[in-house]
Design an enzyme around this catalytic site. Structure first.
Site, mmCIF file in Angstrom:
data_model
loop_
_atom_site.group_PDB
_atom_site.id
_atom_site.type_symbol
_atom_site.label_atom_id
_atom_site.label_comp_id
_atom_site.label_asym_id
_atom_site.label_seq_id
_atom_site.Cartn_x
_atom_site.Cartn_y
_atom_site.Cartn_z
ATOM 1 N N ALA A 79 15.744 -23.912 35.290
ATOM 2 C CA ALA A 79 14.792 -23.301 34.365
ATOM 3 C C ALA A 79 13.370 -23.656 34.787
ATOM 4 O O ALA A 79 13.116 -24.700 35.376
ATOM 5 C CB ALA A 79 15.057 -23.793 32.945
ATOM 6 N N ASN A 128 3.684 -30.381 36.253
ATOM 7 C CA ASN A 128 3.404 -29.190 35.454
ATOM 8 C C ASN A 128 3.227 -29.568 34.001
ATOM 9 O O ASN A 128 3.870 -30.477 33.482
ATOM 10 C CB ASN A 128 4.508 -28.144 35.634
ATOM 11 N N PHE A 132 5.716 -24.137 27.998
ATOM 12 C CA PHE A 132 6.610 -23.040 27.582
ATOM 13 C C PHE A 132 5.860 -21.707 27.470
ATOM 14 O O PHE A 132 5.995 -20.970 26.487
ATOM 15 C CB PHE A 132 7.285 -23.346 26.232
ATOM 16 N N SER A 157 17.525 -21.125 28.904
ATOM 17 C CA SER A 157 16.992 -22.328 28.270
ATOM 18 C C SER A 157 16.106 -21.930 27.105
ATOM 19 O O SER A 157 15.201 -21.102 27.258
ATOM 20 C CB SER A 157 16.187 -23.138 29.293
ATOM 21 N N ASN A 190 16.709 -27.069 25.296
ATOM 22 C CA ASN A 190 15.676 -27.909 25.889
ATOM 23 C C ASN A 190 14.990 -28.707 24.784
ATOM 24 O O ASN A 190 14.184 -28.165 24.024
ATOM 25 C CB ASN A 190 14.660 -27.049 26.645
ATOM 26 N N SER A 193 11.396 -31.391 27.300
ATOM 27 C CA SER A 193 10.143 -31.125 27.997
ATOM 28 C C SER A 193 9.057 -32.042 27.441
ATOM 29 O O SER A 193 8.946 -32.217 26.221
ATOM 30 C CB SER A 193 9.724 -29.671 27.815
ATOM 31 N N ASN A 195 5.923 -31.356 27.526
ATOM 32 C CA ASN A 195 4.699 -30.565 27.405
ATOM 33 C C ASN A 195 4.528 -29.834 26.081
ATOM 34 O O ASN A 195 3.583 -29.069 25.916
ATOM 35 C CB ASN A 195 4.627 -29.565 28.560
ATOM 36 N N THR A 196 5.444 -30.040 25.139
ATOM 37 C CA THR A 196 5.306 -29.496 23.785
ATOM 38 C C THR A 196 5.276 -30.676 22.824
ATOM 39 O O THR A 196 6.249 -31.434 22.759
ATOM 40 C CB THR A 196 6.465 -28.555 23.429
ATOM 41 N N LYS A 235 19.843 -30.371 27.503
ATOM 42 C CA LYS A 235 19.064 -30.898 28.627
ATOM 43 C C LYS A 235 18.288 -32.130 28.190
ATOM 44 O O LYS A 235 17.528 -32.079 27.212
ATOM 45 C CB LYS A 235 18.110 -29.831 29.166
ATOM 46 N N ASN A 264 15.408 -33.371 32.972
ATOM 47 C CA ASN A 264 14.133 -32.657 32.931
ATOM 48 C C ASN A 264 13.121 -33.416 33.792
ATOM 49 O O ASN A 264 13.479 -34.324 34.533
ATOM 50 C CB ASN A 264 13.665 -32.541 31.475
#
Length: 355
Positions: A79, A128, A132, A157, A190, A193, A195-196, A235, A264
């Site tokens: 993903a 990164n 999303f 995902s 997911n 991550s 990043n959220t 994940k 991840n």
């Protein structure tokens, strides 16, 4: 050892195509990413191009069944590469045995501010903080409906929309699940991550148990339309402690999910070398070679502590990395950064080694 054809792909990508791609947009990694997806989409729209590419990349692989899904090979695309299904018709022609689209959210969102994607070439890594960025779950569902039959299994995902409060996350995930259930061979949840904001808190035992229970119940309800329930994979992050992983595995087994995806990206910065150290302070998840050992450790731990199948992802940059991940207990593997740096030649090499 790679055969002549794989070697040719490897040399052509590393010595010609990759240097050109890395110059697109004045060296902007995201601009190169979109340019590549545009070309892959174009291939996917031309049956003759798909056939030619398939012949050029063909490596014999053995099918493997995981969670009731028959995968033609063990190597998949992770993903994050193709969030909106732009190239879904072409990935099989590049040698992949499955593709995981997304991460998509219930509502379209633009993601974090740019720049948000950074290559760390000396370290063979990527940072990164995309956030999303995607066109939404329903848009992906419409894309997959239009695409029709795909040559390889398609995972999707799903994640939480940034503006949705964490306490309302279940409804957000359910919206995506309902939109995509008819088109996904499996759903990847997911919750890892970086990043959220607040997303990783959903890996905690209680919120994860509530979320997975609702998603599995919904797949069972949707299955009354004459198909089997869509398998759900969870994940997880590479930054979890063993105790936290134990909690995830306990919850996953109790919820009757189908498998674990490990891992991840990481918030750690170990393994960044040379001039890349200047980018270490950039916020976001780190992937690529610095994650190789830790991802494999997590896969090994998960595989030895649960009967659930594991999809191994993280730092698979060479065929030896892929074999080591399978030896650690992964049933399937996925590549992202390795594909960016190694191109189709890496996919062929992996297939030849573990396929």
């Amino acid at each position: 050892m790679p055969d002549g054809r794989t070697r040719l792909f490897d040399l052509g990508y590393r010595n010609l195509l990759r240097p050109l791609l890395f110059q697109v947009g004045g060296g902007d990694a995201e601009a190169a990413h979109h340019a590549t997806l545009k070309q892959i989409h174009a291939v996917g729209q031309r049956p003759t191009a798909i056939k030619a590419l398939t012949r050029a990349t063909a490596v014999p692989t053995k099918p493997v069944e995981v969670a009731g899904i028959v995968f033609p090979g063990r190597v998949g695309l992770a993903a994050g590469v193709d969030k909106d299904g732009v190239g879904v018709k072409a990935w099989g022609a590049l040698g992949f045995g499955h593709v995981e689209l997304g991460t998509v959210t219930a509502h379209a969102q633009s993601g974090n501010d740019q720049p948000r994607l950074f290559r760390l070439v000396e370290s063979r890594a990527i940072i990164n903080r995309m956030g999303f960025n995607n066109l939404g779950a329903q848009h992906l569902a419409d894309t997959l409906a239009l695409a029709g039959k795909v040559s390889i299994p398609v995972g999707v995902s799903i994640g939480k929309t940034k503006t949705t409060p964490v306490e309302e996350a279940a409804d957000d995930y359910l919206t995506s699940l309902r939109a995509l259930d008819d088109y996904a061979d499996y759903i990847a949840v997911n919750v890892s991550s970086p990043n959220t904001p607040g997303l990783r808190s959903l890996q905690d035992k209680e919120p994860l148990a509530e979320l997975l229970a609702e998603l599995v119940t919904e797949t069972t309800r949707l299955a009354t339309r004459g198909k089997r329930p869509t398998p759900i994979f969870v994940k997880i992050a590479p930054d979890l402690t063993d105790e936290a992983i134990d909690d995830v595995l306990e919850v996953a087994l109790r919820a009757d999910v189908s498998g674990i995806i490990a891992t991840n990206t990481t918030l750690g910065r170990d393994g960044i070398v040379g001039k890349d150290v200047m980018l270490a302070a950039e916020a976001g998840g780190l992937s690529g070679a610095p994650l190789t050992v830790r991802a494999r450790q997590v896969v090994g731990y998960v595989a030895s502590h649960t009967p659930l199948p594991v999809i191994g992802v993280g730092g698979i940059m060479t065929a030896d990395d892929g074999k080591a991940m399978i030896d650690a207990g992964a049933s399937l593997i996925q590549v992202y950064s390795g594909f960016i740096y190694g191109g189709p030649g890496l996919v062929g090499e992996l297939n030849r080694t573990i396929g």
